[in-house]
Design an enzyme around this catalytic site. Structure first.
Site, PDB file in Angstrom:
ATOM      1  N   LEU A  42      93.894 -10.481 -41.682  1.00 40.80           N
ATOM      2  CA  LEU A  42      92.472 -10.168 -41.462  1.00 40.80           C
ATOM      3  C   LEU A  42      92.253  -9.609 -40.051  1.00 40.80           C
ATOM      4  O   LEU A  42      91.422  -8.717 -39.850  1.00 40.80           O
ATOM      5  CB  LEU A  42      91.639 -11.439 -41.642  1.00 40.80           C
ATOM      6  CG  LEU A  42      90.319 -11.397 -40.887  1.00 40.80           C
ATOM      7  CD1 LEU A  42      89.295 -10.649 -41.679  1.00 40.80           C
ATOM      8  CD2 LEU A  42      89.841 -12.746 -40.485  1.00 40.80           C
TER       9      LEU A  42
ATOM     10  N   ARG B 209      86.570  -7.852 -49.017  1.00 41.68           N
ATOM     11  CA  ARG B 209      88.007  -8.140 -49.131  1.00 41.68           C
ATOM     12  C   ARG B 209      88.196  -9.603 -49.531  1.00 41.68           C
ATOM     13  O   ARG B 209      88.976  -9.926 -50.415  1.00 41.68           O
ATOM     14  CB  ARG B 209      88.685  -7.843 -47.788  1.00 41.68           C
ATOM     15  CG  ARG B 209      90.187  -8.106 -47.724  1.00 41.68           C
ATOM     16  CD  ARG B 209      90.683  -7.751 -46.318  1.00 41.68           C
ATOM     17  NE  ARG B 209      92.123  -7.896 -46.140  1.00 41.68           N
ATOM     18  CZ  ARG B 209      92.718  -8.967 -45.608  1.00 41.68           C
ATOM     19  NH1 ARG B 209      91.995 -10.004 -45.238  1.00 41.68           N
ATOM     20  NH2 ARG B 209      94.032  -9.004 -45.451  1.00 41.68           N
TER      21      ARG B 209
ATOM     22  N   HIS C  95      98.908 -11.616 -49.719  1.00 39.07           N
ATOM     23  CA  HIS C  95     100.059 -10.779 -49.359  1.00 39.07           C
ATOM     24  C   HIS C  95     101.194 -10.881 -50.378  1.00 39.07           C
ATOM     25  O   HIS C  95     102.364 -10.838 -50.022  1.00 39.07           O
ATOM     26  CB  HIS C  95     100.558 -11.094 -47.938  1.00 39.07           C
ATOM     27  CG  HIS C  95      99.511 -10.880 -46.906  1.00 39.07           C
ATOM     28  ND1 HIS C  95      99.052  -9.628 -46.565  1.00 39.07           N
ATOM     29  CD2 HIS C  95      98.776 -11.751 -46.172  1.00 39.07           C
ATOM     30  CE1 HIS C  95      98.091  -9.743 -45.651  1.00 39.07           C
ATOM     31  NE2 HIS C  95      97.897 -11.015 -45.412  1.00 39.07           N
TER      32      HIS C  95
END
Length: 315
Positions: A92, A116, A201
């Site tokens: 972030l 997001r 991720h």
């Protein structure tokens, strides 16, 4: 003195009350929090200053809260006149770095990370994905473990390469469980499950990445005026086209933090300044290279201390 890099923290550094004392004493700082509230049409600043912590920690809140607080602290620190040669942020924090580098406006940045966070939450139903920190196993051995488990039908991969001996894995609940056991068998000292709301991720974030493309097309992304070291490549990025594609990739790719720090050192950086709440990144940098100078700026006192130290060193 060599070159200076500003670093911006990611999720996990949020704490109730962050930035509050600066906002109370400085109008410019307060205006950043006000702008966030206006752009999100939601009293984010009240949540940051008053809590509760559980609500602040939700991905959809933590992401805009950290970006807002770090940019507010940066605005205050700018009075020192200290300029970075490079910027980088962890996950972030990369968005904070891009705002600092002029790649997008603060308002667009805070809106983008709110979205997001929403898309990351929605990508995998709660409880079906997880993450764990693996300590004391090198990346090649751990990558061997994760690919073996993935090939058995339980997706898991390296997600954050933070510093030597600290790598976070991410994937399906089963994938992370099996990989945790295998990692210990392969020689890991410890494996700690992380309290997160999803497998960040990892490939499981691809649905979020697809949706997020629309948001990046909605906001204006400019060329950066300070080189940003990208999480996914550990190389410099400055063109708006590259920034967009790297941010999409970043959602489902590992954060190459150790490589990013090494890259900046190879480019002549010898002073790292972490700007935002906490000292997580400072701790990682120390483990990557003990010879560099590391400072953390989070309030008025640390701003003054760091400014004075750097002025003494440059004389």
């Amino acid at each position: 003195m060599g070159k200076i890099a500003f670093l911006f923290p990611g999720q996990g550094s949020q704490i109730v009350g962050m930035g509050k004392s600066l906002a109370e004493m400085d109008e410019t700082v307060k205006s950043i929090f006000d702008k966030a509230d206006d752009r999100l049409k939601f009293p984010l600043s009240a949540l940051i200053f008053e809590g509760p912590q559980e609500e602040l920690t939700l991905t959809t809140n933590a992401q805009p809260a950290l970006l807002t607080t770090s940019i507010a602290i940066l605005e205050y620190f700018k009075q020192s006149g200290i300029q970075p040669d490079y910027v980088a942020g962890h996950s972030l924090g990369e968005y904070t770095a891009l705002v600092a580098a002029g790649a997008f406006s603060f308002e667009d940045g805070v809106y983008a990370v709110r979205k997001r966070g929403e898309f990351m939450e929605e990508a995998v139903p709660n409880g079906e994905g997880s993450m764990a920190a693996v300590l004391g196993l090198d990346r090649d051995n751990l990558a061997g473990v994760t690919s073996e488990i993935t090939n058995e039908g339980h997706p898991v991969q390296l997600a954050n390469l933070n510093c030597p001996g600290q790598i976070v894995i991410s994937g399906s609940k089963k994938g992370v469980e099996f990989a945790s056991v295998k990692a210990k068998e392969a020689g890991a000292k410890r494996v700690m499950p992380l309290v997160v709301s999803g497998p960040f991720h990892s490939e499981l974030m691809k649905p979020a990445a697809e949706k997020f493309k629309g948001i990046l097309n909605e906001i204006s992304v400019n060329d950066a005026n300070i080189p940003v070291i990208a999480n996914v490549s550990a190389t410099e990025m400055s063109s708006s086209a590259e920034i967009k594609s790297r941010l999409i990739e970043q959602l489902y790719s590992p954060v190459l933090w150790e490589d990013s720090i090494q890259k900046m050192i190879s480019l002549g950086v010898d002073t790292f300044i972490e700007i935002g709440p906490g000292k997580v990144l400072s701790g990682l940098v120390k483990k990557i290279d003990k010879k560099v100078r590391i400072y953390a700026v989070s309030d008025k006192e640390t701003c003054i201390e760091v400014t004075e130290s750097l002025k003494e060193e440059s004389q």
